[in-house]
Motif scaffolding. Structure first.
Motif, PDB file in Angstrom:
ATOM      1  N   UNK A 125       1.524 -22.608  -6.110  1.00 40.26           N
ATOM      2  CA  UNK A 125       2.773 -22.952  -5.443  1.00 40.26           C
ATOM      3  C   UNK A 125       3.969 -22.775  -6.375  1.00 40.26           C
ATOM      4  N   UNK A 126       3.881 -23.313  -7.570  1.00 41.72           N
ATOM      5  CA  UNK A 126       4.993 -23.225  -8.521  1.00 41.72           C
ATOM      6  C   UNK A 126       5.274 -21.769  -8.901  1.00 41.72           C
ATOM      7  N   UNK A 127       4.242 -20.992  -9.083  1.00 39.55           N
ATOM      8  CA  UNK A 127       4.416 -19.585  -9.459  1.00 39.55           C
ATOM      9  C   UNK A 127       5.038 -18.801  -8.309  1.00 39.55           C
ATOM     10  N   UNK A 128       4.553 -19.015  -7.107  1.00 38.92           N
ATOM     11  CA  UNK A 128       5.094 -18.309  -5.940  1.00 38.92           C
ATOM     12  C   UNK A 128       6.567 -18.666  -5.723  1.00 38.92           C
ATOM     13  N   UNK A 129       6.931 -19.910  -5.959  1.00 42.42           N
ATOM     14  CA  UNK A 129       8.340 -20.305  -5.829  1.00 42.42           C
ATOM     15  C   UNK A 129       9.193 -19.735  -6.952  1.00 42.42           C
ATOM     16  N   UNK A 130       8.640 -19.656  -8.147  1.00 37.17           N
ATOM     17  CA  UNK A 130       9.374 -19.126  -9.298  1.00 37.17           C
ATOM     18  C   UNK A 130       9.635 -17.635  -9.166  1.00 37.17           C
ATOM     19  N   UNK A 131       8.710 -16.925  -8.533  1.00 37.60           N
ATOM     20  CA  UNK A 131       8.814 -15.476  -8.388  1.00 37.60           C
ATOM     21  C   UNK A 131       8.802 -15.081  -6.915  1.00 37.60           C
ATOM     22  N   UNK A 132       9.866 -15.387  -6.180  1.00 32.32           N
ATOM     23  CA  UNK A 132       9.874 -15.115  -4.742  1.00 32.32           C
ATOM     24  C   UNK A 132       9.839 -13.626  -4.395  1.00 32.32           C
ATOM     25  N   UNK A 133      10.176 -12.769  -5.341  1.00 36.17           N
ATOM     26  CA  UNK A 133      10.152 -11.330  -5.088  1.00 36.17           C
ATOM     27  C   UNK A 133       8.752 -10.748  -5.215  1.00 36.17           C
ATOM     28  N   UNK A 134       7.826 -11.526  -5.775  1.00 30.50           N
ATOM     29  CA  UNK A 134       6.441 -11.081  -5.933  1.00 30.50           C
ATOM     30  C   UNK A 134       5.634 -11.552  -4.730  1.00 30.50           C
ATOM     31  N   UNK A 188       0.316 -23.695   1.312  1.00 27.22           N
ATOM     32  CA  UNK A 188       0.979 -22.715   0.462  1.00 27.22           C
ATOM     33  C   UNK A 188       1.734 -21.677   1.289  1.00 27.22           C
ATOM     34  N   UNK A 189       1.104 -21.114   2.322  1.00 31.21           N
ATOM     35  CA  UNK A 189       1.804 -20.109   3.125  1.00 31.21           C
ATOM     36  C   UNK A 189       2.939 -20.743   3.932  1.00 31.21           C
ATOM     37  N   UNK A 190       2.802 -22.010   4.264  1.00 27.96           N
ATOM     38  CA  UNK A 190       3.875 -22.695   4.979  1.00 27.96           C
ATOM     39  C   UNK A 190       5.109 -22.843   4.093  1.00 27.96           C
ATOM     40  N   UNK A 191       4.901 -23.093   2.807  1.00 31.70           N
ATOM     41  CA  UNK A 191       6.008 -23.337   1.878  1.00 31.70           C
ATOM     42  C   UNK A 191       6.528 -22.093   1.178  1.00 31.70           C
ATOM     43  N   UNK A 192       5.712 -21.051   1.113  1.00 27.95           N
ATOM     44  CA  UNK A 192       6.068 -19.860   0.334  1.00 27.95           C
ATOM     45  C   UNK A 192       5.945 -18.602   1.192  1.00 27.95           C
ATOM     46  N   UNK A 193       7.063 -18.051   1.629  1.00 29.79           N
ATOM     47  CA  UNK A 193       7.019 -16.867   2.489  1.00 29.79           C
ATOM     48  C   UNK A 193       6.517 -15.601   1.800  1.00 29.79           C
TER      49      UNK A 193
END
Length: 123
Positions: free
Chosen positions: A2-11, A29-34
């Motif tokens: 979660x933290x990594x996906x939020x930190x790197x939204x372009x990835x 995770x998919x709900x919070x990180x598009x």
């Protein structure tokens, strides 16, 4: 993740096997990180430990991620077992039972991967 996906939204991140034994967490995770996608591969035998069936898993994944963030996968390989047709048939039948649209079917069965790889979607 979660933290990594939020930190790197372009990835874009792909979680294999619907998160396997961590399906609930994968849905959160998919709900919070598009930028997180779910892969449908494997026999998904982990479902029996959670009292789930493939239809329920697909329904919940579609509710949280939408068809635009699901990637068809079979765990097929070239060697030694080759194409795993029964997994393809199971997934296809479940999605037919759920009544997904033809457009969503195209997304799951190739369009999303084409988009992730920056290829034009097949018509």
């Amino acid at each position: 993740m979660h933290a990594i996906a939020l930190t790197y939204p372009q990835v874009r991140f792909i979680v294999p096997h619907f998160g396997a034994g961590f399906f609930r967490e994968a849905l959160m995770l998919v709900d919070l990180c598009p930028n997180v996608y779910l892969d449908t591969s494997s026999s998904n035998s982990w479902m029996r430990y959670q009292g789930l069936d493939l239809k329920t898993v697909f329904r919940r994944a579609l509710d949280m991620a939408g068809a635009g963030r699901l990637l068809f996968g079979t765990d097929s390989s070239f060697f030694p077992r080759g194409w795993v047709a029964d997994i393809f048939e199971q997934q296809t039948n479940v999605l037919l039972d759920l009544g997904i649209s033809q457009a969503d079917d195209r997304l799951i069965f190739g369009g999303n991967l084409d988009r992730l790889l920056h290829k034009p979607a097949a018509q």
